[in-house]
Design a protein around this motif. Structure first.
Motif, PDB file in Angstrom:
ATOM      1  N   TYR A 102       0.217  -1.261   0.178  1.00 17.74           N
ATOM      2  CA  TYR A 102      -0.258  -0.455   0.043  1.00 17.74           C
ATOM      3  C   TYR A 102       1.044   1.354   0.393  1.00 17.74           C
ATOM      4  O   TYR A 102      -0.026   1.845  -0.473  1.00 17.74           O
ATOM      5  CB  TYR A 102      -1.246   0.058   1.353  1.00 17.74           C
ATOM      6  CG  TYR A 102      -1.919  -0.645   1.314  1.00 17.74           C
ATOM      7  CD1 TYR A 102      -2.984  -1.920   0.157  1.00 17.74           C
ATOM      8  CD2 TYR A 102      -1.726  -1.541   2.254  1.00 17.74           C
ATOM      9  CE1 TYR A 102      -3.535  -2.332   0.639  1.00 17.74           C
ATOM     10  CE2 TYR A 102      -2.673  -2.840   1.965  1.00 17.74           C
ATOM     11  CZ  TYR A 102      -3.920  -3.044   1.168  1.00 17.74           C
ATOM     12  OH  TYR A 102      -4.624  -4.560   1.820  1.00 17.74           O
TER      13      TYR A 102
ATOM     14  N   PHE B  79      -0.219   6.284   7.800  1.00 18.69           N
ATOM     15  CA  PHE B  79      -1.069   6.226   6.713  1.00 18.69           C
ATOM     16  C   PHE B  79      -1.229   4.828   6.269  1.00 18.69           C
ATOM     17  O   PHE B  79      -2.290   4.538   5.757  1.00 18.69           O
ATOM     18  CB  PHE B  79       0.335   6.436   5.776  1.00 18.69           C
ATOM     19  CG  PHE B  79      -0.035   5.338   4.133  1.00 18.69           C
ATOM     20  CD1 PHE B  79      -1.103   6.929   3.238  1.00 18.69           C
ATOM     21  CD2 PHE B  79       0.478   5.269   3.263  1.00 18.69           C
ATOM     22  CE1 PHE B  79      -1.155   6.897   2.451  1.00 18.69           C
ATOM     23  CE2 PHE B  79      -0.805   4.781   1.914  1.00 18.69           C
ATOM     24  CZ  PHE B  79      -1.496   5.534   1.475  1.00 18.69           C
TER      25      PHE B  79
ATOM     26  N   THR C 105      -4.726  12.513   2.521  1.00 19.17           N
ATOM     27  CA  THR C 105      -4.388  12.139   3.383  1.00 19.17           C
ATOM     28  C   THR C 105      -3.100  11.811   4.100  1.00 19.17           C
ATOM     29  O   THR C 105      -2.750  11.812   4.724  1.00 19.17           O
ATOM     30  CB  THR C 105      -4.804  10.744   4.037  1.00 19.17           C
ATOM     31  OG1 THR C 105      -5.917  11.041   3.854  1.00 19.17           O
ATOM     32  CG2 THR C 105      -4.232   9.752   5.117  1.00 19.17           C
ATOM     33  N   TYR C 106      -1.811  11.476   2.911  1.00 19.46           N
ATOM     34  CA  TYR C 106      -0.587  12.302   3.595  1.00 19.46           C
ATOM     35  C   TYR C 106       0.123  13.111   3.825  1.00 19.46           C
ATOM     36  O   TYR C 106       0.689  13.546   4.702  1.00 19.46           O
ATOM     37  CB  TYR C 106       0.155  10.999   2.082  1.00 19.46           C
ATOM     38  CG  TYR C 106       1.736  10.288   2.320  1.00 19.46           C
ATOM     39  CD1 TYR C 106       2.564  10.006   3.156  1.00 19.46           C
ATOM     40  CD2 TYR C 106       2.878  12.270   1.588  1.00 19.46           C
ATOM     41  CE1 TYR C 106       3.441  10.342   3.662  1.00 19.46           C
ATOM     42  CE2 TYR C 106       3.917  11.920   1.378  1.00 19.46           C
ATOM     43  CZ  TYR C 106       4.090  11.092   2.697  1.00 19.46           C
ATOM     44  OH  TYR C 106       5.609  10.736   3.198  1.00 19.46           O
TER      45      TYR C 106
ATOM     46  N   PRO D 240     -10.632   2.822   6.350  1.00 21.29           N
ATOM     47  CA  PRO D 240     -11.258   3.940   6.028  1.00 21.29           C
ATOM     48  C   PRO D 240     -12.824   4.756   6.293  1.00 21.29           C
ATOM     49  O   PRO D 240     -13.118   5.817   6.192  1.00 21.29           O
ATOM     50  CB  PRO D 240     -11.939   3.140   4.857  1.00 21.29           C
ATOM     51  CG  PRO D 240     -12.178   1.476   4.925  1.00 21.29           C
ATOM     52  CD  PRO D 240     -11.160   2.415   5.998  1.00 21.29           C
TER      53      PRO D 240
ATOM     54  N   ARG E 160       0.222   6.254  -1.877  1.00 20.65           N
ATOM     55  CA  ARG E 160       0.471   7.445  -0.890  1.00 20.65           C
ATOM     56  C   ARG E 160       0.003   8.462  -2.042  1.00 20.65           C
ATOM     57  O   ARG E 160      -0.243  10.062  -1.668  1.00 20.65           O
ATOM     58  CB  ARG E 160       1.477   7.848   0.015  1.00 20.65           C
ATOM     59  CG  ARG E 160       2.862   7.941  -0.825  1.00 20.65           C
ATOM     60  CD  ARG E 160       4.379   8.026   1.020  1.00 20.65           C
ATOM     61  NE  ARG E 160       5.465   7.733  -0.123  1.00 20.65           N
ATOM     62  CZ  ARG E 160       5.849   7.063  -0.594  1.00 20.65           C
ATOM     63  NH1 ARG E 160       5.083   5.501  -1.261  1.00 20.65           N
ATOM     64  NH2 ARG E 160       7.684   6.743  -1.085  1.00 20.65           N
TER      65      ARG E 160
ATOM     66  N   ILE F 190      -5.469   3.848   5.794  1.00 19.88           N
ATOM     67  CA  ILE F 190      -6.415   3.479   4.652  1.00 19.88           C
ATOM     68  C   ILE F 190      -6.578   1.792   4.991  1.00 19.88           C
ATOM     69  O   ILE F 190      -7.534   1.503   4.299  1.00 19.88           O
ATOM     70  CB  ILE F 190      -4.952   2.819   3.426  1.00 19.88           C
ATOM     71  CG1 ILE F 190      -3.641   1.966   3.762  1.00 19.88           C
ATOM     72  CG2 ILE F 190      -4.640   4.811   3.015  1.00 19.88           C
ATOM     73  CD1 ILE F 190      -2.783   1.806   2.858  1.00 19.88           C
TER      74      ILE F 190
ATOM     75  N   GLY G  85     -10.368   7.327   8.642  1.00 14.52           N
ATOM     76  CA  GLY G  85      -9.086   7.497   7.852  1.00 14.52           C
ATOM     77  C   GLY G  85      -8.291   8.755   8.914  1.00 14.52           C
ATOM     78  O   GLY G  85      -8.168   7.881  10.414  1.00 14.52           O
TER      79      GLY G  85
ATOM     80  N   HIS H 104      -6.233   8.928  -4.587  1.00 16.43           N
ATOM     81  CA  HIS H 104      -6.890   9.226  -3.408  1.00 16.43           C
ATOM     82  C   HIS H 104      -6.732   9.967  -2.253  1.00 16.43           C
ATOM     83  O   HIS H 104      -7.487   8.934  -1.313  1.00 16.43           O
ATOM     84  CB  HIS H 104      -7.654   7.682  -3.773  1.00 16.43           C
ATOM     85  CG  HIS H 104      -8.801   7.584  -2.975  1.00 16.43           C
ATOM     86  ND1 HIS H 104      -9.732   7.410  -3.198  1.00 16.43           N
ATOM     87  CD2 HIS H 104      -8.653   5.815  -1.811  1.00 16.43           C
ATOM     88  CE1 HIS H 104     -11.069   6.880  -1.817  1.00 16.43           C
ATOM     89  NE2 HIS H 104     -10.153   5.950  -1.254  1.00 16.43           N
ATOM     90  N   TYR H 105      -5.560   9.183  -2.342  1.00 12.39           N
ATOM     91  CA  TYR H 105      -4.919   9.429  -1.033  1.00 12.39           C
ATOM     92  C   TYR H 105      -3.756  10.234  -0.600  1.00 12.39           C
ATOM     93  O   TYR H 105      -3.596  10.465   0.607  1.00 12.39           O
ATOM     94  CB  TYR H 105      -3.910   7.950  -0.719  1.00 12.39           C
ATOM     95  CG  TYR H 105      -4.893   6.555  -0.608  1.00 12.39           C
ATOM     96  CD1 TYR H 105      -5.929   6.927   0.272  1.00 12.39           C
ATOM     97  CD2 TYR H 105      -4.490   5.642  -1.113  1.00 12.39           C
ATOM     98  CE1 TYR H 105      -6.564   5.137  -0.075  1.00 12.39           C
ATOM     99  CE2 TYR H 105      -5.306   4.332  -1.568  1.00 12.39           C
ATOM    100  CZ  TYR H 105      -6.344   4.573  -0.359  1.00 12.39           C
ATOM    101  OH  TYR H 105      -7.038   3.632  -0.641  1.00 12.39           O
TER     102      TYR H 105
END
Length: 496
Positions: free
Chosen positions: A244, A288, A256-257, A295, A248, A292, A298, A252-253
């Motif tokens: 995964y 991180f 978050t990162y 969800p 990052r 993920i 988060g 989509h991520y």
């Protein structure tokens, strides 16, 4: 105008948490509080002391900017002399004086620390090729020379058996307790109930790492299975990394990162250990991967703090002076084991309080409401004092619940507190409410001496706990247990 001033109170200078620039300090003489009609309205109209605005976020990733810290970072050695002097005064005078003078001391200490980081620091490159740039803060030689010489209280080292003065030699009683722990841990099947019983009053440093792994549910009680479980879980974690972590930078991520990447330098910013590039990259991966894999919630600001006690405890298994140790000097396998164990134990903790971090954070809202109801029963004077000056519990207790008091206490005290939380049934999710209640009542005299909204919020957000050690935490836990015994099984007594 009053409402605007109220909002300005929360939008503090990101450079120094809790401090206004000298030429822009708002006036609160005619301040009137307007209660937020909803949690979202409150969140939109306020910023916590450690938050920074979106523009500053962009500066952080793009151009050199001052890294914002959180209030726990203000528990630095720069405030210790004043606190020690204040202990000999009358309590009310102590609080009034400290609120007037701590502000300048904290500014001086922060500027001196930032200057040192500029001189000795390096541009940190994370595994995602994003550069973290630490900027210099102008600090005149005269200001640095004006700082008094202060005794050093270790923030991390000597975690188990110290008070503010340092670590005394092990007593006969402490040695007996350590022997009891070793006996329990060496048995073929560890009696977890007995282990919890002995852990409630604190775990000796020598056996804390293995005890935390057992009490968190990460390791089985059966001794023969432990090595196999450790090997499997560590391999599983690094399997997640391979599977995964490369995502990052995906659309989509990436948000978050980005938030994780911004928050990590603010995690205990005045402790050198957490400013090391190797440590920050470990935290990035842990947070991180957790985000993920969960969800429903988060990543939420505050979760980054919850990694630190586990990381420090598991590092202490190999290092004595944790605070200043270069983690990169450890063998790579050891680094990887510490990282994996920190991830799994943090995951176990969050499994019990995940509703604190789902949308709108209902778990925290419910806990803050429960705190208000409990305080109204156990100390009506404090409750009415808050109502008189229109202080909402959400304005200070949200952080207490979100960060499990980590930003109110030195890290050494948090580790001692977590000994009990892991020994207590539902310690993080339920017993924490009674600890927060006891913590609030601890400052009863200081709270009642404040007769304005600004003074109350400044006190509640910067409580003077830098001198705290095992003794103070033990008394706090004892009072929390008393409150739990009185109220937990008496719902009609608990609620109005």
């Amino acid at each position: 105008m009053a409402t605007e001033n109220r909002i300005n109170f929360w939008r503090r200078n990101a450079k120094v948490p809790g401090r206004y620039p000298k030429d822009t300090k708002p006036k609160f003489n005619n301040l009137k509080s307007k209660k937020a009609s909803s949690f979202h309205e409150f969140a939109r109209s306020t910023n916590d002391a450690w938050d920074i605005d979106e523009e500053e976020d962009e500066d952080f990733l793009g151009t050199p900017a001052q890294t914002s810290s959180h209030p726990s970072g203000l528990h630095s050695s720069s405030t210790q002399n004043q606190l020690q002097q204040n202990q000999s005064r009358d309590t009310e005078t102590r609080v009034a004086d400290s609120l007037e003078t701590d502000d300048q001391d904290l500014q001086d200490a922060w500027e001196e620390d930032a200057e040192c980081e500029h001189v000795n620091g390096k541009v940190v490159k994370s595994s995602s090729d994003v550069h973290l740039n630490t900027s210099s803060v102008r600090s005149t030689p005269q200001k640095q020379q004006s700082l008094p010489v202060r005794p050093i209280i270790p923030l991390v080292a000597r975690m188990s058996d110290q008070n503010a003065s340092g670590a005394p030699p092990m007593t006969v009683r402490e040695k007996s307790r350590l022997d009891k722990f070793k006996q329990l841990l060496a048995s073929p099947n560890t009696d977890l109930e007995e282990l919890r019983k002995h852990s409630w009053s604190g775990i000796p440093r020598e056996v804390r790492p293995i005890t935390w792994r057992l009490l968190s549910g990460y390791l089985p009680a059966n001794k023969e299975r432990r090595e196999l479980v450790l090997k499997r879980k560590r391999e599983e974690y690094f399997g997640f990394i391979e599977q995964y972590y490369h995502s990052r930078t995906d659309d989509h991520y990436k948000d978050t990162y980005r938030q994780i990447h911004i928050d990590i330098p603010r995690t205990n910013p005045l402790i050198p250990l957490f400013q090391q590039p190797v440590v920050q990259e470990v935290f990035e991966r842990i947070l991180f991967i957790w985000a993920i894999r969960h969800p429903a919630s988060g990543y939420v600001q505050g979760i980054n703090d919850l990694v630190t006690p586990f990381f420090v405890v598991f590092l202490s298994e190999f290092v004595k002076d944790v605070e200043n140790f270069e983690v990169a000097a450890l063998p790579l396998d050891t680094q990887r084991n510490i990282e994996a164990d920190s991830f799994w134990c943090m995951s176990k903790l969050l499994d019990g309080i995940q509703d604190n971090y789902t949308f709108a954070q209902p778990g925290i809202q419910n806990k803050v409401k429960a705190l208000e109801e409990l305080v109204s029963r156990i100390d009506e004077d404090i409750h009415n004092h808050f109502k008189r000056y229109e202080v909402e519990y959400l304005q200070f207790a949200f952080r207490w619940m979100n960060n499990l008091l980590m930003r109110e206490l030195p890290l050494r005290c948090t580790i001692r507190l977590w000994d009990t939380y892991q020994a207590e049934a539902e310690g993080f999710s339920h017993f924490h409410l009674y600890v927060c209640s006891a913590f609030l009542i601890e400052w009863r005299k200081e709270i009642l001496s404040m007769v304005d909204f600004q003074g109350l919020l400044m006190l509640l957000q910067n409580l003077p706990t830098i001198h705290w050690g095992n003794e103070e935490v033990g008394l706090l836990l004892a009072e929390a247990y008393r409150l739990k015994y009185m109220f937990a099984d008496a719902p009609s007594h608990y609620k109005r």
